[in-house]
Write a protein that holds these residues in place. Sequence first.
Motif, PDB file in Angstrom:
ATOM      1  N   THR A  27      -1.920  63.871 -71.029  1.00  0.00           N
ATOM      2  CA  THR A  27      -2.982  63.221 -70.269  1.00  0.00           C
ATOM      3  C   THR A  27      -4.195  63.021 -71.175  1.00  0.00           C
ATOM      4  O   THR A  27      -4.332  63.686 -72.198  1.00  0.00           O
ATOM      5  N   ILE A  28      -5.062  62.120 -70.766  1.00  0.00           N
ATOM      6  CA  ILE A  28      -6.280  61.877 -71.536  1.00  0.00           C
ATOM      7  C   ILE A  28      -7.124  63.142 -71.610  1.00  0.00           C
ATOM      8  O   ILE A  28      -7.661  63.499 -72.667  1.00  0.00           O
ATOM      9  N   ARG A  29      -7.230  63.854 -70.491  1.00  0.00           N
ATOM     10  CA  ARG A  29      -8.039  65.069 -70.460  1.00  0.00           C
ATOM     11  C   ARG A  29      -7.460  66.139 -71.386  1.00  0.00           C
ATOM     12  O   ARG A  29      -8.191  66.806 -72.119  1.00  0.00           O
ATOM     13  N   ARG A  30      -6.122  66.299 -71.356  1.00  0.00           N
ATOM     14  CA  ARG A  30      -5.486  67.298 -72.214  1.00  0.00           C
ATOM     15  C   ARG A  30      -5.692  66.944 -73.686  1.00  0.00           C
ATOM     16  O   ARG A  30      -6.005  67.819 -74.516  1.00  0.00           O
ATOM     17  N   ALA A  32      -8.102  65.150 -74.990  1.00  0.00           N
ATOM     18  CA  ALA A  32      -9.506  65.322 -75.342  1.00  0.00           C
ATOM     19  C   ALA A  32      -9.807  66.792 -75.647  1.00  0.00           C
ATOM     20  O   ALA A  32     -10.505  67.116 -76.616  1.00  0.00           O
ATOM     21  N   THR A  33      -9.264  67.676 -74.820  1.00  0.00           N
ATOM     22  CA  THR A  33      -9.470  69.112 -75.035  1.00  0.00           C
ATOM     23  C   THR A  33      -8.870  69.549 -76.362  1.00  0.00           C
ATOM     24  O   THR A  33      -9.512  70.262 -77.154  1.00  0.00           O
ATOM     25  N   THR A  38     -14.703  64.420 -75.962  1.00  0.00           N
ATOM     26  CA  THR A  38     -14.775  64.112 -74.538  1.00  0.00           C
ATOM     27  C   THR A  38     -13.722  63.053 -74.210  1.00  0.00           C
ATOM     28  O   THR A  38     -13.318  62.282 -75.095  1.00  0.00           O
ATOM     29  N   PRO A  39     -13.261  62.983 -72.960  1.00  0.00           N
ATOM     30  CA  PRO A  39     -12.302  61.938 -72.583  1.00  0.00           C
ATOM     31  C   PRO A  39     -12.796  60.539 -72.929  1.00  0.00           C
ATOM     32  O   PRO A  39     -12.010  59.667 -73.321  1.00  0.00           O
ATOM     33  N   TYR A  43     -11.153  56.874 -74.751  1.00  0.00           N
ATOM     34  CA  TYR A  43     -11.132  55.557 -74.109  1.00  0.00           C
ATOM     35  C   TYR A  43     -11.583  54.451 -75.064  1.00  0.00           C
ATOM     36  O   TYR A  43     -11.337  53.273 -74.792  1.00  0.00           O
ATOM     37  N   LYS A  49      -3.553  55.527 -69.542  1.00  0.00           N
ATOM     38  CA  LYS A  49      -2.310  56.191 -69.956  1.00  0.00           C
ATOM     39  C   LYS A  49      -1.268  55.167 -70.397  1.00  0.00           C
ATOM     40  O   LYS A  49      -0.496  55.425 -71.323  1.00  0.00           O
TER      41      LYS A  49
END
Length: 218
Positions: A27-30, A32-33, A38-39, A43, A49
């Motif tokens: 995922t984008i959030r995963r 980014a972490t 940051t997400p 982008y 996705k």
Amino acid sequence: MVGKLTATAIVERALEIGDTEGLDTVTIRRLATDLGVTPMALYWHFKNKEQLVAGMADHLIAEFAPVPDDDRPWRERMRDLIKGLIGVLRAHPCAKGVLEQVDQTAVPSFLAIWDLALRLARIAGFSVEESCVISKYILQSAISIADAPVHHAASRTPEEAAEITRRRRLALESLPVDRYPHLVEMAAPMVGGISRETYDTFGVDLVVSGIESLAARR
């Protein structure tokens, strides 16, 4: 950080996660972490996705760069095309899932391989419609061979994979021999006792020989 973060770094990490934990965990959030951003930073490269998966597909297939034109017979070039594609796809357990989710027409490296498959089929003497069918079977066969359990057991330890194989073998060996004699006899190779070399070589031979046989009738 945005200026330092590259699309290549993003898709490489996405493939690492997909290979070890499954494509659904990408995922984008995963990402980014994991990448320490940051997400929003991601982008800049992939708006969603869908674009990310297309980038993953393009990156993994681009590892195989077929020669578009050479003087060898079409049979040899077609064999190398299939073997090369199998090689890069096998390096990533999530490859099949990636190619199933992505719009393949949005993946430049995939289009290049697809176009070459069509070209080789035409050189072999097949019609436009036949060449389309052949190209699809070539690509699907390569994906299936690369994804076969004989090659990897993603997200499992060798002990876990061995135990799964043992249970599957016993399940086949326990079948009524009078009703399923060949399944009982060949239980071991059926569930993973075939060597990689035999599996790959015979699989590619099966595909190419079938096309050669049809071409000989032209």
